[in-house]
Scaffold this active site. Structure first.
Site, PDB file in Angstrom:
ATOM      1  CG  PHE A 119      -2.308   0.233   0.996  1.00 27.31           C
ATOM      2  CD1 PHE A 119      -3.144  -0.826   0.691  1.00 27.31           C
ATOM      3  CD2 PHE A 119      -2.833   1.515   1.035  1.00 27.31           C
ATOM      4  CE1 PHE A 119      -4.488  -0.619   0.434  1.00 27.31           C
ATOM      5  CE2 PHE A 119      -4.178   1.738   0.780  1.00 27.31           C
ATOM      6  CZ  PHE A 119      -5.007   0.674   0.487  1.00 27.31           C
ATOM      7  CG  HIS A 242      -9.309   9.086  -4.282  1.00 27.59           C
ATOM      8  ND1 HIS A 242      -9.266   9.034  -5.646  1.00 27.59           N
ATOM      9  CD2 HIS A 242      -8.797   7.920  -3.840  1.00 27.59           C
ATOM     10  CE1 HIS A 242      -8.746   7.869  -6.015  1.00 27.59           C
ATOM     11  NE2 HIS A 242      -8.453   7.176  -4.936  1.00 27.59           N
ATOM     12  NE  ARG A 286      -5.011   8.058  -2.841  1.00 28.95           N
ATOM     13  CZ  ARG A 286      -5.665   7.303  -1.974  1.00 28.95           C
ATOM     14  NH1 ARG A 286      -6.196   7.831  -0.899  1.00 28.95           N
ATOM     15  NH2 ARG A 286      -5.779   6.013  -2.170  1.00 28.95           N
ATOM     16  CG  HIS A 353     -11.147   8.932   0.721  1.00 30.01           C
ATOM     17  ND1 HIS A 353     -12.213   8.167   0.300  1.00 30.01           N
ATOM     18  CD2 HIS A 353     -10.156   8.062   1.038  1.00 30.01           C
ATOM     19  CE1 HIS A 353     -11.869   6.894   0.370  1.00 30.01           C
ATOM     20  NE2 HIS A 353     -10.643   6.797   0.831  1.00 30.01           N
ATOM     21  NE  ARG A 398      -7.397   7.613   6.323  1.00 32.84           N
ATOM     22  CZ  ARG A 398      -7.480   6.632   5.434  1.00 32.84           C
ATOM     23  NH1 ARG A 398      -6.882   5.481   5.671  1.00 32.84           N
ATOM     24  NH2 ARG A 398      -8.153   6.772   4.307  1.00 32.84           N
TER      25      ARG A 398
END
Lengths: 594, 84
Positions: A119, A242, A286, A353, A398
């Site tokens: 990830f 996002h 992102r 998000h 995060r």
């Protein structure tokens, strides 16, 4: 007429992952636990989480909690509290194995151990190389977690109050929390839940933005209740975006699109990311891509009749590739944008998000506020866990997979703390005589309204204002204007009107009550954002750019501190970031580069 | 035609855990209002009692594992999905 009073040891508000992990801990210890939820527990928004739970099991490659700790501090842009982050990363393997033993159907390796997938942002050896750390149940991790926890709660005799909406916190003369008021939708009646402690696990407030991946239930109810009860909200200026949410729908298009070669274009057909990120282009991180898209729109190069979206072009990939590698994108195009992505670009916008801030807590989940010179004085009887809380493990940004981990670690920790402090043997503190007066007055005002605007009209204006002024691309001027605009909308929200005054299942009334909560979350976000005069993590302001003194616009000398917003007087306070972990050395400040 | 109470309950229970279902179900309710037959109402209630992931698989046409007798409403939801 006397109101019904329900008496429990603990009342948990919210039945998502955090609420049910906590209630399970309490119910297993023999405590009487009530869980209140607006919707059936397994339909909480946790169900939408797909990615996984971050834990350094080291099943695929060398890993340990120190690496996870480092990644999380760095990801937070040094705004996360390092004691809380150490606690979470150390507890992570434990909560995953516990869930496994409860029956959670994790994906497996051939040797039977839990499979872990890679990830973004997860590394081994302090950023040296990527490491697979996400424990998942296919793409249904949240779903599997909710089911596992719900079944275990039922087995442990947790009492669920489904289709009940909590209204307000009840505090006594000493400021201790002794219960909540709640509305039963089926009858329209208000009841009192009298408890030795109240735990909020109400999720985020993502519906304050026009473009949101959040389900409609995410209206920040816990934030609203806390703010009205005089509790500050922490770091609400930090929201994760996002880049590719479908315009006017919010549904996410996987990052895999851009990985497969999809191109972002402006109204002139230009591949604008070449200008902003000549090397990485559309595959830049992102938050960076999101800000570039927003800049294109703001500078008049957005697509469509209103110039308010960006075109994500997959047409050059060909039908065969799209259907083979990105079938869900084809499906989403058809269902939510009325577009065949094989033939034409799909409209996308940066989409909200996740909420990094929330109700301030310590690592036991206890709500903390500044009092008598101590910035972290415990509010007796009040806990908050999950996305509605700010412990703070996410800081300014995060890390993927840390949201589900947060729910599990702090849901369990709050439960354990109550057990260890002998909640069972404590007596209930008496309810104040006027326990429900405030809630009843709020409802009476709505019921007596005969002029004013409808809740959804005000809510839609609020969402548009938040999108424009507190979106991914922020300027000081726009945020300052946003404060004025949002406060004006708050005035309108104070006098809403209901067409339907019936009691039973009056959804208009419920929506009006939700708007009151949205307003508190939105004011906290807008005011906190306008006040923070730097760029850090998700709060990137064009005015505070990259300089030698302040790399990437981050100003640690002045702004390495947590924001606290109070509803009363719309005022701000600040408290220090906890830079000292529990047992290890501090991760020293550095520029956040990848 | 549903009563006001039936419609209110239905609208609330169409609040889901994830956005895709929220959007399609709201699209259906906004178009139809309270204009559902008793049979359609029953079918819709059966479908929204499913878990979100399962419901979405059905609406998206990837699964036909839905409660018996719900074919009509499944087709309606699938049409609602593709017809904007």
């Amino acid at each position: 007429m006397a109101l019904s009073v329900h008496k429990y040891d603990a009342v948990v508000v919210g039945a998502g992952g955090a609420g049910m992990r906590c209630s399970l801990q309490l119910a297993r210890a023999g405590l009487r636990v009530a869980v209140l939820s607006k919707v059936f527990p397994t339909r909480s928004h946790t169900v939408a989480a797909q990615g996984g739970i971050g834990a350094s099991l080291g099943n695929m490659d060398e890993d340990n909690w120190h690496y996870h700790f480092y990644d999380t501090v760095k990801g937070s842009d040094w705004l996360g509290d390092q004691d809380a982050i150490e606690f979470m990363c150390r507890e992570a393997p434990k909560v995953v194995y516990e869930l496994e033993h409860m029956g959670m159907p994790f994906d497996r390796n051939p040797d039977g151990t839990i499979y872990q997938r890679p990830f973004g942002g997860h590394s081994a050896k302090y950023g040296e190389k990527p490491v697979p750390r996400a424990c998942a149940a296919a793409d249904r991790t949240g779903h599997a977690m909710l089911h596992t926890l719900y079944q275990q709660n039922v087995k442990s005799n947790t009492t669920f109050f489904v289709e009940w909406m909590a209204l307000d916190i009840i505090r006594d003369a000493e400021g201790d929390v002794v219960g909540v008021t709640a509305l039963e939708m089926e009858t329209g009646e208000v009841s009192i839940f009298h408890a030795k402690c109240v735990l909020f696990a109400t999720g985020g407030a993502g519906r304050i933005f026009a473009a949101s991946t959040n389900a409609f239930i995410n209206t920040g109810d816990g934030l609203g209740m806390a703010a009205r009860a005089g509790i500050p909200l922490e770091d609400m200026e930090f929201w994760q975006f996002h880049p590719t949410g479908v315009h006017n729908a919010g549904v996410l298009l996987t990052e895999g699109c851009r990985g497969e070669g999809a191109i972002l274009r402006n109204k002139d057909g230009e591949r604008f990311m070449e200008r902003y990120a000549p090397k990485l282009k559309d595959l830049a991180p992102r938050d960076f891509v999101s800000r570039c898209m927003d800049q294109e729109i703001k500078e008049g190069r957005g697509c469509g009749p209103n110039g308010d979206y960006i075109a994500l072009d997959l047409t050059h990939l060909g039908g065969e590739t799209i259907m083979k590698r990105l079938p869900s994108v084809h499906e989403i195009g058809k269902n939510f944008a009325n577009v065949d992505v094989i033939k034409e670009p799909i409209p996308v916008v940066p989409t909200i998000h996740y909420q990094m801030g929330g109700i301030p807590t310590n690592i036991h989940g206890q709500v903390v506020v500044p009092r008598n010179g101590n910035p972290n004085t415990v509010v007796n009887g009040f806990y908050a866990i999950g996305e509605c809380s700010c412990v703070s493990v996410h800081g300014a940004n995060r890390l993927g997979t840390n949201s589900l981990l947060d729910l599990l670690v702090f849901g369990r920790a709050a439960g354990n703390h109550l057990i260890e402090t002998a909640l069972a043997s404590k007596a209930h503190k008496p309810l104040p005589a006027n326990a429900a007066d405030y809630s009843l007055a709020r409802i009476a005002k709505l019921d007596q309204s005969n002029s004013g605007e409808y809740p959804q009209d005000v809510a839609n204006d609020l969402r548009r204002a938040m999108q424009t002024h507190a979106g991914v691309f922020r300027t000081q001027k726009s945020m300052d204007e946003g404060v004025v605009k949002v406060l004006a909308i708050a005035e309108r929200a104070a006098s809403l009107s209901l067409k339907d005054k019936s009691k039973v299942f009056n959804t208009a009334r419920i929506e009006a009550l939700e708007v009151a909560n949205l307003m508190e979350a939105a004011k906290a976000t807008m005011v906190s954002a306008a006040a923070r005069k730097e760029s850090r993590g998700a709060h990137t302001v064009d005015d505070y750019g990259d300089t030698p003194e302040h790399p990437l616009g981050r100003n640690d000398e002045v702004w390495m501190k947590h924001t606290l917003w109070y509803s009363e007087g719309n005022r701000l306070d600040y408290k220090p970031v906890q830079t000292k972990p529990l047992t290890v050395d501090t991760v020293p400040l550095a520029k956040r580069t990848f | 035609m549903l009563t006001d109470l039936e419609f209110s309950k239905l609208r609330w229970r169409c609040r889901r855990g994830f956005l895709e279902n929220d959007i399609i179900l709201t699209r259906l309710l906004d178009r139809r209002g309270a204009n559902f037959t008793a049979e359609e109402h029953e079918q819709l209630l059966a479908l929204i009692s499913l878990d979100d992931n399962d419901l979405w698989e059905i609406i998206a046409g990837r699964s036909d594992d839905f409660p018996q007798g719900c074919n009509g409403m499944v087709e309606t939801l699938r049409q609602t999905r593709v017809n904007h």
